[in-house]
Design a protein around this motif. Structure first.
Motif, mmCIF file in Angstrom:
data_model
loop_
_atom_site.group_PDB
_atom_site.id
_atom_site.type_symbol
_atom_site.label_atom_id
_atom_site.label_comp_id
_atom_site.label_asym_id
_atom_site.label_seq_id
_atom_site.Cartn_x
_atom_site.Cartn_y
_atom_site.Cartn_z
ATOM 1 N N UNK A 185 43.765 86.798 70.876
ATOM 2 C CA UNK A 185 42.996 87.885 71.724
ATOM 3 C C UNK A 185 43.371 87.156 73.118
ATOM 4 N N UNK A 186 43.791 87.916 74.135
ATOM 5 C CA UNK A 186 44.399 87.649 75.440
ATOM 6 C C UNK A 186 43.606 88.127 76.433
ATOM 7 N N UNK A 187 42.753 87.293 77.388
ATOM 8 C CA UNK A 187 42.176 87.867 78.691
ATOM 9 C C UNK A 187 43.195 88.440 79.478
ATOM 10 N N UNK A 188 42.746 89.662 79.985
ATOM 11 C CA UNK A 188 43.704 90.033 81.113
ATOM 12 C C UNK A 188 42.777 90.483 82.336
ATOM 13 N N UNK A 189 43.512 90.662 83.604
ATOM 14 C CA UNK A 189 43.014 91.070 84.712
ATOM 15 C C UNK A 189 42.836 92.674 84.826
ATOM 16 N N UNK A 190 42.882 93.267 86.001
ATOM 17 C CA UNK A 190 42.757 94.625 86.251
ATOM 18 C C UNK A 190 43.885 95.237 86.354
ATOM 19 N N UNK A 191 44.380 96.500 85.832
ATOM 20 C CA UNK A 191 45.528 97.112 86.035
ATOM 21 C C UNK A 191 46.090 97.166 84.713
ATOM 22 N N UNK A 192 46.900 98.041 84.434
ATOM 23 C CA UNK A 192 47.935 98.184 82.946
ATOM 24 C C UNK A 192 48.959 97.225 82.875
ATOM 25 N N UNK A 193 49.439 96.944 84.213
ATOM 26 C CA UNK A 193 50.202 95.957 83.948
ATOM 27 C C UNK A 193 50.089 94.659 83.376
ATOM 28 N N UNK A 194 48.700 94.167 83.560
ATOM 29 C CA UNK A 194 48.061 92.794 83.213
ATOM 30 C C UNK A 194 47.813 93.215 81.665
ATOM 31 N N UNK A 195 47.455 94.232 81.389
ATOM 32 C CA UNK A 195 46.987 94.538 80.112
ATOM 33 C C UNK A 195 48.352 94.457 79.063
ATOM 34 N N UNK A 196 49.452 95.241 79.666
ATOM 35 C CA UNK A 196 50.841 94.988 78.736
ATOM 36 C C UNK A 196 51.018 93.583 78.726
ATOM 37 N N UNK A 197 51.072 92.755 79.904
ATOM 38 C CA UNK A 197 51.346 91.610 79.824
ATOM 39 C C UNK A 197 50.399 90.679 78.835
ATOM 40 N N UNK A 198 49.479 90.880 78.736
ATOM 41 C CA UNK A 198 48.256 90.340 77.599
ATOM 42 C C UNK A 198 48.750 90.570 76.169
ATOM 43 N N UNK A 199 49.305 91.899 76.003
ATOM 44 C CA UNK A 199 49.880 92.113 74.741
ATOM 45 C C UNK A 199 51.255 91.273 74.291
ATOM 46 N N UNK A 200 52.026 91.126 75.390
ATOM 47 C CA UNK A 200 53.239 90.539 75.246
ATOM 48 C C UNK A 200 52.843 89.009 74.849
ATOM 49 N N UNK A 201 51.803 88.382 75.473
ATOM 50 C CA UNK A 201 51.260 87.120 75.068
ATOM 51 C C UNK A 201 50.876 86.905 73.694
ATOM 52 N N UNK A 202 50.073 88.218 73.267
ATOM 53 C CA UNK A 202 49.536 88.191 71.869
ATOM 54 C C UNK A 202 50.842 88.060 70.775
ATOM 55 N N UNK A 203 51.932 88.914 71.365
ATOM 56 C CA UNK A 203 53.111 88.947 70.294
ATOM 57 C C UNK A 203 53.617 87.597 70.344
ATOM 58 N N UNK A 204 53.819 87.172 71.469
ATOM 59 C CA UNK A 204 54.102 85.438 71.617
ATOM 60 C C UNK A 204 53.357 84.404 70.703
ATOM 61 N N UNK A 205 52.167 84.755 70.530
ATOM 62 C CA UNK A 205 51.204 83.896 69.530
ATOM 63 C C UNK A 205 51.514 84.207 68.134
ATOM 64 N N UNK A 206 51.698 85.468 67.899
ATOM 65 C CA UNK A 206 52.001 85.898 66.610
ATOM 66 C C UNK A 206 53.468 85.178 66.130
ATOM 67 N N UNK A 207 54.426 85.316 67.061
ATOM 68 C CA UNK A 207 55.655 84.911 66.724
ATOM 69 C C UNK A 207 55.685 83.465 66.332
ATOM 70 N N UNK A 208 54.862 82.631 67.176
ATOM 71 C CA UNK A 208 54.699 81.177 66.755
ATOM 72 C C UNK A 208 54.116 80.610 65.244
ATOM 73 N N UNK A 209 52.953 81.487 65.350
ATOM 74 C CA UNK A 209 52.520 81.459 63.898
ATOM 75 C C UNK A 209 53.405 82.020 62.649
ATOM 76 N N UNK A 210 54.263 82.894 62.889
ATOM 77 C CA UNK A 210 55.125 83.288 61.947
ATOM 78 C C UNK A 210 56.336 82.214 61.690
ATOM 79 N N UNK A 211 56.801 81.751 62.848
ATOM 80 C CA UNK A 211 58.059 80.532 63.128
ATOM 81 C C UNK A 211 57.211 79.423 62.275
ATOM 82 N N UNK A 212 56.146 79.088 62.549
ATOM 83 C CA UNK A 212 55.537 77.797 61.652
ATOM 84 C C UNK A 212 55.614 78.224 60.316
ATOM 85 N N UNK A 213 55.352 79.387 59.709
ATOM 86 C CA UNK A 213 55.170 79.649 58.504
ATOM 87 C C UNK A 213 56.461 79.717 57.652
ATOM 88 N N UNK A 214 57.503 80.221 58.558
ATOM 89 C CA UNK A 214 58.845 80.196 58.055
ATOM 90 C C UNK A 214 59.437 78.989 57.696
#
Length: 240
Positions: free
Chosen positions: A157-186
């Motif tokens: 869950x990534x906090x985001x500011x106003x605007x859709x650019x910020x929302x997309x950037x929040x999703x990008x950071x969430x994917x980064x967090x998921x990748x870190x977990x999968x990397x550790x699992x691998x």
């Protein structure tokens, strides 16, 4: 003064303005700086399968939450490709960078190099403008030729500011967090010895009999417990 031609001209201009489509804006999760390509051969490969996404967001338009029970589909704000493709592409790039590995899904590769199969099922992909971006995913890692599989869940869950650019950037950071977990699992799965069932299968396929009593009584080794990187709950390996 002749008002007839003037009124007709204004009416035509108004109709053209009304018929003109608003400009669409397109967003992607795969943006960012170009990452250097490792010069040395990869120590292992991974295969990231197509990512499963919730049905309500399987469209190009951004779908945003207006309340826990209501969403809004934005016609002018769109993903450059379907969200499942966006998440998979960004996740593949992250795993490649973090692990120094290569995604060989649907690509021929040398059989002598270890391969780890990754499957991701996104259960929630929520966009709350000005609040947060939520990515809730169940994922698994399995070594090719092994019966050992690590299955975990990551909620980012990534906090985001106003605007859709910020929302997309929040999703990008969430994917980064998921990748870190999968990397550790691998890395955890890669640290395990080859399980007995895989060794027995390899012996049978090569025509080389196992030695001693193990040739008669060989059984798959009990799957070890591996901790999930994103939570404290252990995950058990299961035989397929």
């Amino acid at each position: 003064m002749k008002f007839g031609p003037l009124m007709l001209t204004l009416a035509a201009a108004g109709m053209l303005a009304a018929c003109a489509s608003p400009t669409s804006r397109f967003y992607t999760l795969a943006g960012g700086e170009a990452r250097p390509v490792p010069s040395s051969p990869a120590a292992f490969y991974f295969e990231l399968a197509p990512v499963d996404m919730p049905q309500q967001v399987t469209r190009n338009q951004l779908v945003v939450q207006t309340s826990p029970a209501q969403v809004q589909v934005l016609e002018q704000d769109r993903w450059s490709s379907l969200p499942s493709d966006e998440v998979r592409r960004a996740l593949s790039a992250d795993l490649t960078q973090q692990l120094g590995a290569i995604d060989v899904y649907n690509t021929p590769h040398p059989e002598s190099v270890p391969v780890y199969r990754v499957k991701v099922n996104v259960q929630r992909f929520e966009s709350w403008p000005g609040e947060r971006a939520v990515l809730d995913a169940v994922w698994s890692v399995r070594a090719a030729g092994s019966s050992t599989v690590l299955t975990c869940r990551t909620v980012a869950q990534e906090p985001v500011g106003s605007g859709y650019d910020a929302l997309v950037d929040g999703h990008r950071k969430a994917v980064d967090e998921l990748a870190s977990a999968i990397s550790a699992g691998m890395r955890s799965v890669a640290s395990l010895p080859v399980d007995a069932s895989a060794a027995t299968a390899a012996s049978a396929s090569s025509g080389t009999p196992a030695k001693g009593k193990a040739a008669v009584t060989a059984r798959p080794a009990k799957a070890p417990l591996l901790p999930c990187p994103s939570s404290g709950a252990p995950a058990t390996a299961s035989a397929s």
